[in-house]
Design an enzyme around this catalytic site. Structure first.
Site, short mmCIF file in Angstrom:
data_model
loop_
_atom_site.label_atom_id
_atom_site.label_comp_id
_atom_site.label_asym_id
_atom_site.label_seq_id
_atom_site.Cartn_x
_atom_site.Cartn_y
_atom_site.Cartn_z
N HIS A 9 -29.42 -48.94 6.66
CA HIS A 9 -29.93 -48.04 7.83
C HIS A 9 -28.88 -47.93 9.00
CE1 HIS A 9 -34.40 -47.80 6.28
NE2 HIS A 9 -32.85 -47.18 5.12
N HIS A 61 -33.67 -38.25 4.19
CA HIS A 61 -33.68 -40.07 4.46
C HIS A 61 -32.49 -40.66 3.03
CE1 HIS A 61 -34.81 -44.36 5.40
NE2 HIS A 61 -33.74 -44.53 4.25
N ASP A 106 -29.69 -43.09 3.12
CA ASP A 106 -28.96 -44.41 2.72
C ASP A 106 -27.85 -43.90 1.49
OD1 ASP A 106 -31.61 -45.83 2.98
OD2 ASP A 106 -32.61 -44.33 1.38
N HIS A 124 -30.30 -46.45 -4.40
CA HIS A 124 -29.47 -47.83 -4.07
C HIS A 124 -28.53 -48.10 -5.06
CE1 HIS A 124 -30.70 -48.08 0.60
NE2 HIS A 124 -31.79 -47.98 -0.44
#
Ligand SMILES: [Zn+2]
Length: 300
Positions: free
Chosen positions: A76, A232, A236, A259
């Site tokens: 973040h 969000h 990321d 991720h």
């Protein structure tokens, strides 16, 4: 021409680590031209560059490590730094995790705005995508394609009535980043919280720093955006792409990624020199040999 940028002055804050639940002190400090983004664990005296070589784990957050010392949940903060165009900064932390704060990148945006930005006497280089690169794992995919600006298109879908399908797309500028992307918070499913806790994770997690999705709806009072979840994921992804070490000029298209897939895409990109070039201006045609100038550390 654009010049690399650092902060005008030191700024800092204190918060808890999402997974450890422990208090961490964070400081962002100006750094010399070409320094890049580097973390320093002041409690153990080890510096960890924000690069693909430092990538250690990608299970529930992005963890970097060097010489056996780790820094967790960096994504973040990295996202806010690249979203606002900060190239050179020293990030000091006195623990193993970047504080989670409110679960979004908005507090980091406030800190960076408070510090102010200062241009360096060194030209910025951009990583321009020349040919599409893609990683696919079943229904999940992530792709980088040529474009004149940084654009992100993201689609998510979960086996939950509230989140069957959500899609968002942005042309990422410092303004759209700060207003539309940075405030989107981390989210998780109530059914997963117990498993995480049993594995010693999310010990610092609460409704103060994550949106929790229960069987019939969101446990928090309200969402910041109707599509906060997919925003969000974009936040990321930008943080994970920051590990390339250069601002990207291209279009990221992700479907049900995360991720691990963001990182796999970045790794495939640097392993495919003909797919990109380092350029001084994002919109100029590429004349030099594609990828010939690549180094993972910014060249001074
Ligand atoms: Zn996140």
């Amino acid at each position: 021409m654009a010049y690399r940028r650092t902060l005008r002055r030191d700024v800092g804050c204190t918060g808890i680590g999402l997974h450890s639940g422990k208090a961490v002190r964070l400081a962002l400090k100006p750094a010399p031209a070409g320094h890049g983004i580097r973390f320093r664990r002041v409690d153990v005296g080890v510096e960890i560059p924000a690069s693909l070589e430092s990538l250690a784990r990608l299970d529930h957050a992005t963890t970097l490590s060097k010489d056996g010392v780790s820094i967790e949940t960096v994504e973040h903060l990295l996202s806010a730094l690249v979203g606002l165009g900060v190239d050179d900064v020293l990030v000091e932390v006195d623990g193993a995790e970047v504080p989670i704060l409110d679960g979004s990148a908005a507090p980091f945006v406030i800190l960076i705005h408070e510090a102010g930005l200062r241009p360096q006497r060194l030209q910025r280089q951009y990583l321009k995508i020349l040919r599409p690169i893609e990683v696919v794992r079943g229904a999940k995919s992530a792709r980088l394609a040529p474009a004149d600006h940084l654009e992100v298109s993201y689609t998510i879908g979960f086996d939950h009535p509230l989140l069957r399908h959500q899609h968002a797309a942005y042309r990422v500028t410092a303004e759209t980043y700060a207003d539309q992307i940075a405030p989107a918070r981390t989210f998780g499913f109530l059914r997963e919280v117990e498993t995480l806790r049993r594995n010693g994770l999310a010990l610092g997690g609460s409704l103060e720093n994550a949106v929790v999705i229960g069987e019939s709806g969101v446990l928090n009072n309200k969402l910041r955006f109707e599509d906060e979840f997919v925003r969000h994921k974009i936040l990321d992804a930008l943080g994970d792409l920051a590990l390339l070490g250069y601002p990207v000029i291209g279009r990221l298209e992700a479907v049900k990624a995360g991720h691990a897939l963001h990182a796999a895409l970045a790794q495939k990109l640097v392993a495919t020199p003909e797919a990109f070039a380092l350029v001084a201006h994002p919109q100029l045609p590429v004349l030099e040999l594609p990828g010939a100038a690549l180094t993972l550390e910014p060249s001074v």
